[in-house]
Design a protein around this motif. Structure first.
Motif, short mmCIF file in Angstrom:
data_model
loop_
_atom_site.label_atom_id
_atom_site.label_comp_id
_atom_site.label_asym_id
_atom_site.label_seq_id
_atom_site.Cartn_x
_atom_site.Cartn_y
_atom_site.Cartn_z
N ALA A 107 35.02 22.35 -4.08
CA ALA A 107 36.00 23.18 -3.72
C ALA A 107 36.18 24.34 -4.62
O ALA A 107 36.29 25.39 -4.27
N GLU A 108 36.14 24.10 -6.05
CA GLU A 108 36.32 25.23 -6.76
C GLU A 108 35.25 26.20 -6.69
O GLU A 108 35.51 27.34 -6.80
N ALA A 109 33.93 25.84 -6.56
CA ALA A 109 32.93 26.76 -6.41
C ALA A 109 32.98 27.49 -4.92
O ALA A 109 32.81 28.69 -4.86
N VAL A 110 33.60 26.89 -3.88
CA VAL A 110 33.91 27.38 -2.61
C VAL A 110 34.94 28.50 -3.00
O VAL A 110 34.83 29.58 -2.60
N ALA A 111 35.93 28.10 -3.44
CA ALA A 111 37.32 29.17 -4.14
C ALA A 111 36.81 30.30 -4.65
O ALA A 111 37.13 31.57 -4.38
N ASP A 112 35.83 30.09 -5.53
CA ASP A 112 35.28 31.15 -6.55
C ASP A 112 34.55 32.15 -5.73
O ASP A 112 34.55 33.29 -5.76
N ILE A 113 33.67 31.72 -4.69
CA ILE A 113 32.60 32.38 -4.00
C ILE A 113 33.72 33.42 -3.24
O ILE A 113 33.60 34.44 -2.90
N LEU A 114 34.75 32.87 -2.51
CA LEU A 114 35.78 33.34 -1.69
C LEU A 114 36.37 34.57 -2.30
O LEU A 114 36.54 35.55 -1.96
N ARG A 115 36.72 34.28 -3.61
CA ARG A 115 37.47 35.43 -4.62
C ARG A 115 36.42 36.49 -4.80
O ARG A 115 36.82 37.73 -4.66
N LYS A 116 35.24 36.27 -5.01
CA LYS A 116 34.18 37.15 -5.11
C LYS A 116 33.75 38.26 -4.03
O LYS A 116 33.52 39.25 -4.23
N GLU A 117 34.20 37.39 -2.71
CA GLU A 117 34.02 38.34 -1.38
C GLU A 117 35.32 38.93 -1.31
O GLU A 117 35.48 39.45 -0.02
N GLY A 118 36.12 38.94 -2.11
CA GLY A 118 37.38 39.77 -1.96
C GLY A 118 38.54 39.06 -1.38
O GLY A 118 39.64 39.49 -0.89
N LEU A 119 38.51 37.60 -1.32
CA LEU A 119 39.58 37.00 -0.44
C LEU A 119 40.32 36.47 -1.94
O LEU A 119 40.06 35.84 -2.82
N VAL A 172 31.66 31.71 5.48
CA VAL A 172 33.13 31.26 5.84
C VAL A 172 34.03 32.83 5.49
O VAL A 172 34.57 33.25 6.25
N ALA A 173 33.49 33.25 4.38
CA ALA A 173 34.25 34.69 3.87
C ALA A 173 33.96 35.73 4.83
O ALA A 173 34.78 36.46 5.28
N ASP A 174 32.58 35.79 5.39
CA ASP A 174 32.38 36.78 6.38
C ASP A 174 33.09 36.48 7.52
O ASP A 174 33.40 37.68 8.13
N GLU A 175 33.22 35.43 8.25
CA GLU A 175 33.99 35.10 9.25
C GLU A 175 35.36 35.49 9.05
O GLU A 175 35.96 36.04 10.10
N LEU A 176 35.96 35.02 8.06
CA LEU A 176 37.37 35.49 7.92
C LEU A 176 37.60 37.10 7.66
O LEU A 176 38.73 37.62 8.37
N VAL A 177 36.71 37.66 6.97
CA VAL A 177 36.90 39.13 6.99
C VAL A 177 36.63 39.76 8.34
O VAL A 177 37.39 40.80 8.95
N ALA A 178 35.80 39.10 9.17
CA ALA A 178 35.53 39.71 10.56
C ALA A 178 36.73 39.63 11.43
O ALA A 178 37.23 40.27 12.42
N LYS A 179 37.51 38.40 11.14
CA LYS A 179 38.85 38.10 11.90
C LYS A 179 39.74 39.08 11.71
O LYS A 179 40.69 39.21 12.38
N GLY A 180 39.71 39.66 10.33
CA GLY A 180 40.68 40.53 9.84
C GLY A 180 42.08 40.12 9.55
O GLY A 180 42.99 40.43 9.48
#
Length: 166
Positions: A20-32, A158-166
């Motif tokens: 979970a920490e690794a997932v959250a870290d990647i999401l942060r790196k992707e701007g979320l 997941v980050a890409d899908e969230l960014v696409a949803k805007g």
């Protein structure tokens, strides 16, 4: 607008928390804006725009804290983008092929309209809690089968899908 993502998890020995920490870290790196929290400690999902829930697998069932989290927040989660992950196989199978969700998780996915699910390899090492876990390790069946490259790739998707949803 910055999307705020909760990565909630249920774990006994900490390996699902590390995922979970690794997932959250990647999401942060992707701007979320994301944070990983134990599922049992989350009082409300209201502050979040999306949720990811992970649970360790134990005897074919998700960790109780992850199951209770979904049940407790079912109305709100049905209105949010939601992804689920499981961790558990103590062999390389999760890196070699797609492992479908266990029946209880599959039901929750359908009820809540989850965007997707993935199963990652698990980790069970010396010092694990629980008699069964200790016996698995003692009998040489433990180890660390998490593939952090796979975990990071999934989190980016997941980050890409969230960014696409805007």
């Amino acid at each position: 607008m910055t999307t705020k993502v909760l990565v909630a998890y249920g774990t006994t020995n900490g390996s699902t928390a590390e995922i979970a920490e690794a997932v959250a870290d990647i999401l942060r790196k992707e701007g979320l804006n994301s944070e990983a929290l134990p599922a049992g400690s989350v009082k409300s999902v209201a502050p979040y725009d999306a949720v990811i829930v992970g649970g360790g697998l134990y005897a074919g069932r998700w960790h109780k804290d992850a199951r209770r989290f979904l049940r407790r927040n079912r109305r709100e989660l049905a209105e949010l983008p939601l992804w689920l992950f499981s961790s558990g196989p103590l062999d390389p199978s999760a890196s070699e092929r797609d492992i479908p969700p266990v029946p209880g998780v599959k039901r929750d996915m359908q009820r809540l309209g989850a965007e997707g699910h993935v199963t990652f390899g698990g980790c069970l090492q010396e010092g694990a809690k629980g008699w069964v876990a200790r016996m698995i390790v003692k009998n040489g069946k433990g180890g660390d089968f998490r593939d952090f490259g796979q975990i990071e790739d999934w989190a980016r998707t997941v980050a890409d899908e969230l960014v696409a949803k805007g």
